[in-house]
Design a protein around this motif. Sequence first.
Motif, PDB file in Angstrom:
ATOM      1  N   ARG A  10      92.909  42.160  96.985  1.00  0.00           N
ATOM      2  CA  ARG A  10      92.051  42.631  95.701  1.00  0.00           C
ATOM      3  C   ARG A  10      91.647  41.280  95.166  1.00  0.00           C
ATOM      4  NH1 ARG A  10      95.185  45.131  91.300  1.00  0.00           N
ATOM      5  NH2 ARG A  10      95.972  43.129  91.138  1.00  0.00           N
ATOM      6  N   ARG A  11      90.195  41.353  95.013  1.00  0.00           N
ATOM      7  CA  ARG A  11      89.749  39.831  94.174  1.00  0.00           C
ATOM      8  C   ARG A  11      89.289  40.508  92.744  1.00  0.00           C
ATOM      9  NH1 ARG A  11      85.309  38.329  98.821  1.00  0.00           N
ATOM     10  NH2 ARG A  11      86.733  37.653 100.287  1.00  0.00           N
ATOM     11  N   THR A  12      90.120  39.598  91.724  1.00  0.00           N
ATOM     12  CA  THR A  12      90.035  39.728  90.600  1.00  0.00           C
ATOM     13  C   THR A  12      89.656  38.565  89.932  1.00  0.00           C
ATOM     14  OG1 THR A  12      91.572  41.884  90.789  1.00  0.00           O
ATOM     15  CG2 THR A  12      91.108  40.927  88.505  1.00  0.00           C
ATOM     16  N   VAL A  13      88.771  38.374  89.017  1.00  0.00           N
ATOM     17  CA  VAL A  13      88.453  37.467  88.163  1.00  0.00           C
ATOM     18  C   VAL A  13      89.037  37.593  86.764  1.00  0.00           C
ATOM     19  CG1 VAL A  13      86.950  35.545  87.117  1.00  0.00           C
ATOM     20  CG2 VAL A  13      86.776  36.443  89.610  1.00  0.00           C
ATOM     21  N   LEU A  14      90.080  36.935  86.104  1.00  0.00           N
ATOM     22  CA  LEU A  14      90.504  37.155  84.964  1.00  0.00           C
ATOM     23  C   LEU A  14      90.467  35.847  84.135  1.00  0.00           C
ATOM     24  CD1 LEU A  14      93.561  39.219  85.822  1.00  0.00           C
ATOM     25  CD2 LEU A  14      91.279  40.196  84.804  1.00  0.00           C
TER      26      LEU A  14
END
Length: 60
Positions: A10-14
């Motif tokens: 799961r790619r998530t940018v935070l």
Amino acid sequence: MAEHPQVSVRRTVLEGPAADADLLVLGTTRRQGQFGLQLGRVSYTARHRAACPVAVVPHR
């Protein structure tokens, strides 16, 4: 991902403090003519000071 279809990614940018991360993944490049993983300043510091596991992944 195609090599390991059983692994869920799961790619998530935070934006926020890295201290809240479960895993820190950093990329690196290999220098010509040198063996082993050559860590830059960011990779080296994160590896020694991060509160979570750090994965340093070389570019192919």
